[in-house]
Design an enzyme around this catalytic site. Structure first.
Site, PDB file in Angstrom:
ATOM      1  N   HIS A 125       0.827  -1.206   0.000  1.00 41.48           N
ATOM      2  CA  HIS A 125       0.000   0.000   0.000  1.00 41.48           C
ATOM      3  C   HIS A 125       0.866   1.263   0.000  1.00 41.48           C
ATOM      4  O   HIS A 125       0.727   2.125  -0.885  1.00 41.48           O
ATOM      5  CB  HIS A 125      -0.909  -0.023   1.235  1.00 41.48           C
ATOM      6  CG  HIS A 125      -1.824   1.158   1.346  1.00 41.48           C
ATOM      7  ND1 HIS A 125      -3.147   1.092   0.997  1.00 41.48           N
ATOM      8  CD2 HIS A 125      -1.609   2.430   1.766  1.00 41.48           C
ATOM      9  CE1 HIS A 125      -3.713   2.270   1.196  1.00 41.48           C
ATOM     10  NE2 HIS A 125      -2.797   3.105   1.669  1.00 41.48           N
ATOM     11  N   GLU A 126       1.758   1.364   0.977  1.00 41.70           N
ATOM     12  CA  GLU A 126       2.582   2.566   1.076  1.00 41.70           C
ATOM     13  C   GLU A 126       3.578   2.640  -0.077  1.00 41.70           C
ATOM     14  O   GLU A 126       3.938   3.736  -0.529  1.00 41.70           O
ATOM     15  CB  GLU A 126       3.308   2.608   2.423  1.00 41.70           C
ATOM     16  CG  GLU A 126       2.382   2.605   3.640  1.00 41.70           C
ATOM     17  CD  GLU A 126       1.381   3.749   3.654  1.00 41.70           C
ATOM     18  OE1 GLU A 126       1.618   4.764   2.948  1.00 41.70           O
ATOM     19  OE2 GLU A 126       0.369   3.637   4.357  1.00 41.70           O
ATOM     20  N   HIS A 168       1.870   4.440  -2.877  1.00 37.85           N
ATOM     21  CA  HIS A 168       1.950   5.889  -2.698  1.00 37.85           C
ATOM     22  C   HIS A 168       3.321   6.412  -3.137  1.00 37.85           C
ATOM     23  O   HIS A 168       3.428   7.416  -3.847  1.00 37.85           O
ATOM     24  CB  HIS A 168       1.750   6.254  -1.225  1.00 37.85           C
ATOM     25  CG  HIS A 168       0.335   6.188  -0.751  1.00 37.85           C
ATOM     26  ND1 HIS A 168      -0.705   6.810  -1.398  1.00 37.85           N
ATOM     27  CD2 HIS A 168      -0.209   5.601   0.350  1.00 37.85           C
ATOM     28  CE1 HIS A 168      -1.828   6.610  -0.729  1.00 37.85           C
ATOM     29  NE2 HIS A 168      -1.565   5.871   0.326  1.00 37.85           N
ATOM     30  N   HIS A 202       3.856   6.334  -6.861  1.00 38.90           N
ATOM     31  CA  HIS A 202       3.048   7.396  -7.459  1.00 38.90           C
ATOM     32  C   HIS A 202       3.784   8.731  -7.343  1.00 38.90           C
ATOM     33  O   HIS A 202       3.894   9.498  -8.313  1.00 38.90           O
ATOM     34  CB  HIS A 202       1.698   7.458  -6.744  1.00 38.90           C
ATOM     35  CG  HIS A 202       0.665   8.290  -7.453  1.00 38.90           C
ATOM     36  ND1 HIS A 202      -0.614   8.439  -6.979  1.00 38.90           N
ATOM     37  CD2 HIS A 202       0.715   9.033  -8.591  1.00 38.90           C
ATOM     38  CE1 HIS A 202      -1.307   9.215  -7.794  1.00 38.90           C
ATOM     39  NE2 HIS A 202      -0.515   9.594  -8.785  1.00 38.90           N
TER      40      HIS A 202
END
Length: 599
Positions: A389-390, A393, A396
């Site tokens: 998940h992180e 980020h 991105h």
């Protein structure tokens, strides 16, 4: 669970983020802070002169970008230092100094939007045709879009000057819950004591030991209950602040003000709540499966996280977590996975929990630095998902900062949870594909359904809570611990139905949700999850050509920053969030997976 929570000094350096890449030492940070302070008076060169010429306006933007990048880097370093150990007085002072600098800069720059809006529209359009301003056309058009909500230079300066005070509620809450608040040890069914912290609370609720789950649950909310009035007063002040700023700028509500920054219509928020509520039957069907599987007459609130099937015997140490996530992200291409793994191996991540460390997980970093990930890694599947998940980020951010100029490098919050959740979807598909037994498949299905429950249903319930609390305050009603407890408990009853015993302690859960101090943020987890579901499925298409095309569109989305409005970026990637369709599609997927789990 570890028996003790180590001090920061007891953590091996290879499991700490490389903060020295931001500044090699504190003296360098201090010099940067001083440099930024010395730059601030230069703003006088531009105040009152932005409309003189295209060159003057371009010069200002170049100067402002240099100042902003410097302040962002100064703040990042100080914030990371404090997050390593919230009990570190020196780091607290550094962060306070960085925040004060940022507030002062915002106050000094508050004239910009009003002054640009004061330029006659026809002259402004003429200036924008000059080559010096080509880069800033979208930025300026975004300012003019907010014309009716922009105040006079004096009023903007006044609001900006109050920024440090207005932002204090989040800081007060964080210091109380991360630094000062201490939880008692809890006992398991064997009478053995276990430490309880914000970082390991969910781990306790995932334990098959119901005595430990109940003890942790009761200790958590009894502890928060002792600070109920303080937390309620802090949150009430934060909500009033949101409403005050919205009213000051002429918005009908704090919701409208919050969403306008991303140019998102309020109907998107209301559509989410309405659509999710229409599928609560699927959630309650899943909870009935959970109740039956656990062989309980009724679920308690502390029974919602325990896996229904034994965890597969995966090697889930930190090295194994990196290997699993890297392999799962293969549909994103070799370049993506190579850079992801290189970053994780070279100091992006602060891995393990230590005493005083900020709880939870996040991805940070600024233009010109590595992305950084704070984790409190526990050696279980949830920890692996957190890395994915992180990492989403962070990648991105890496792509956006690499492919966009500074002005458009920071993607909007509305799309912030898409990349992270795409990674989670790819991870679950990889794990399901490589599962060797039916029990493993059931475990992974259960895990995915939990991700869905906590990200879509739970965050939408949070979104309803936020909306109702802000509306109550806007109507002039007092926000007390009791009134907010009543709202939160009623929402739990609506969402969980008859399968769960909604007790009085759960009414306090809102007290431990830090995201509520960032108004109307949590709904984006739900919309992001639904958008990510569609994007991930596209890259996993059995048609190789379609999958490749979807991958390329997705990587372009990651690279686009804020070069377009977020709804347009997602539409370009193949998902139209202006309609309820992606939400309904994701909820249909949830229903089908519930059916698969019951087989």
């Amino acid at each position: 669970m570890t028996k003790t929570i180590p001090l920061r000094s007891q953590i091996d350096d290879r499991y700490k983020w490389r903060i020295d890449k931001v500044y090699p030492h504190q003296q360098a940070w201090q010099e940067a802070l001083s440099q930024a302070k010395q730059m601030l008076p230069e703003v006088k060169t531009y105040r009152g002169r932005l409309g003189e010429s295209a060159q003057m306006l371009a010069d200002f933007f170049h100067w402002e970008e240099s100042l902003s990048q410097l302040i962002e880097r100064v703040y990042l370093y100080a914030a990371m230092r404090q997050d390593e150990d919230n009990g570190n007085d020196e780091a607290q002072a550094m962060r306070n100094a960085a925040e004060a600098l940022a507030v002062e800069a915002n106050a000094q720059l508050a004239f910009v939007a009003p002054e640009i809006l004061a330029i006659p529209p026809q002259r402004l359009e003429t200036l924008l045709q000059e080559p010096q301003l080509q880069l800033y056309q979208r930025l300026i058009h975004d300012i003019t879009r907010m014309r009716e909500h922009t105040l006079s230079p004096e009023q903007e300066a006044l609001l900006a000057g109050a920024g440090e005070m207005a932002g204090s509620f989040d800081t007060i809450y964080s210091m109380l819950t991360d630094a000062d608040l201490e939880f008692p040890a809890v006992r398991d069914s064997h009478g053995e004591e276990r430490p309880l912290s914000s970082g390991n609370y969910i781990l306790c609720l995932e334990s098959p030991d119901r005595t430990l789950r109940r003890s942790a649950y009761q200790a958590m909310y009894q502890t928060y209950g002792r600070y109920a009035n303080t937390i309620a007063a802090t949150f009430s002040a934060s909500v009033k602040k949101d409403n005050f700023y919205a009213k000051s700028r002429g918005y009908q509500s704090a919701l409208a003000a919050s969403l306008d920054g991303d140019n998102i219509p309020t109907e998107v928020y209301h559509n989410l709540i309405k659509t999710v509520r229409s599928y609560l039957g699927s959630l309650q069907q899943y909870l009935e499966i959970r109740r039956s599987r656990l062989q309980l007459p009724q679920l308690a609130m502390y029974d919602l996280y325990v896996p229904l099937y034994p965890e597969p015997k995966l090697q889930l140490g930190w090295e194994q977590a990196k290997q699993i996530v890297t392999a799962a992200l293969a549909p994103l291409g070799e370049d993506y996975t190579r850079e992801f793994r290189a970053g994780i191996d070279s100091g992006w991540v602060d891995v393990y929990e230590n005493k005083g460390k900020t709880s939870g997980a996040y991805s940070s970093g600024v233009y010109g630095t590595d992305p950084y990930i704070l984790m409190n890694y526990q050696e279980n599947l949830n920890g692996v998902f957190t890395l994915a998940h992180e990492g989403g980020h962070s990648m991105h951010s890496l792509y956006s900062r690499r492919h966009q100029p500074y002005a458009y490098s920071d993607y909007r919050i509305f799309v912030a949870e898409v990349a992270s959740t795409v990674n989670e979807n790819l991870l679950i598909e990889y794990l399901l594909k490589n599962a060797e037994t039916k029990d493993e498949i059931h475990y992974l299905l259960n895990h995915y359904l939990e991700q869905f429950r906590t990200t879509v249903f739970r965050q939408t319930m949070f979104a309803e809570f936020e909306l109702q609390v802000h509306q109550l305050a806007q109507q002039g009603e007092p926000l007390t611990a009791q009134s907010m407890n009543e709202i939160y408990r009623r929402l739990n009853c609506d969402y969980f139905g008859e399968a769960v015993a909604v007790d009085e302690l759960i009414a306090r859960e809102w007290m431990r949700i830090p995201h509520f101090y960032r108004a109307y943020y949590v709904y984006k987890y739900a919309t992001g999850f639904c958008a990510a579901s569609a994007l991930a499925l596209g890259m996993l298409d059995e048609d190789t050509a379609k999958a490749k095309a979807n991958q390329q569109r997705y990587l372009q989305f990651l690279s686009a920053g804020s070069s377009k409005d977020p709804i347009d970026l997602l539409r370009d990637a193949g998902v139209d969030m202006a309609t309820p369709q992606p939400i309904a599609q994701a909820l249909e997927l949830f229903g089908s997976m519930v059916a698969a789990l019951s087989e």
